[in-house]
Design an enzyme around this catalytic site. Sequence first.
Site: not given
Length: 441
Positions: A55, A191
């Site tokens: 750019c 978990c």
Amino acid sequence: MRPLLLGVLGCSLVLSVQAFYSASDDVIGLTPSNFNKEVIQSDSLWLVEFYAPWCGHCQSLTPDWKKAATALKGIVKIGAVDADEHKSLGGQYGVRGFPTIKIFGANKNKPEEYQGGRSSQAIVDGAMNALRNLVKDRLSGKSGSSGGSGKQSGGGSGSKKDVVELTDDNFDKLVLEGDDVWMVEFFAPWCGHCKSLEPEWAAAASAIKEQTKGKVRLGAVDATVHQAVSSRYGIRGFPTIKIFRKGEEPEDYQGGRSRGDIIERGLDLFSDNAPAPELLEILNEDIIKKTCEDSQLCIIAVLPHILDTGAEGRNGYLDVMLKMSEKYKKKMWGWLWAEAGAQMELEASLGIGGFGYPAMAAINSRKMKFALLRGSFSETGIHEFLRELSVGRGSTATFGGGSMPKIHAVEAWDGKDGQLPEEEDYDLSDVDLDYDDKDEL
């Protein structure tokens, strides 16, 4: 420009991320892996530039961004994201052009758009103004969403309410029978990896819900409780993420577990399944107002009068627009058209006025700016025009008058060839056509 582009594409990941900024600069390189920790969970004020290595405007900004970072060192943090490489981060914060600068202040959930100048002095001034506002808010008790609260609520970028709780009882109705695309996490409360994923999943759920308008949804199944649906899909480890599309077999999610990775996949799923935006004729003010206000950009074509093209010619132009709206549907832009002469005030404000049809303009109604198609009204020409705008390289102008012009109510095109207005029939029965000799020529 081409050698630079080829060079960037040929670089390694590390070099690509650091194409503009290196470790010796005071600009902090940000990626999906460190953004949450560095920015979202931070108590500091951040100015973050989202750029692309190719750019031109980004290249021009780089030296001023570095100077501002050095001047603000220890006061305000200055970061940069290669949004061409890390599209997930750009998508998460609605980045559509480069460079885009966001201010992450009191409420990290809702960064503000930086609207100031691009010189180092202007950037420093903008940062100091934002810092003063942040301090003022803290003095008045408006703490917003600080880094500390962000850690407690899942990284400060989402809410658990946007994650749908799925069970053995509601799974089929919501996921399998619905029209939406689903990303479903199967977890177990004990978990550790599931606990780490929880804030990322919540943040991604909020962002995806907003950016897809609820067409892609994130859900979660406690597999230790709802064992029927979990066993149906062969869940053996936690967390397991699966993607469900209506009428298709579920697929395993293979991406990363950061919110950026999840958001990027969600947006890809949305664009893959979303229909192209509707192409509407400008029949009244409500149509253009709603379409343009709901979209970052409004693509408006002014097509030749039906007498100049006939139905076949007009449909050819409309087909080109439909193909382009499909190609750019992920942008969720608005697409409109009008017949030449039907909306003269609109044409005049865009500098089209009376010639050069078909014409096309891309309008940002929030900033009251527009860009005109300079190339051909073809798939190739329009694609080049929109691609330039997408990367911040298009030439823009301010709307004439600073506001949307008057829009006239018109009848919708009936899809047929145009007809010339009928001439009036004159009754000549009482006209004396006999001439005297003296009246003869």
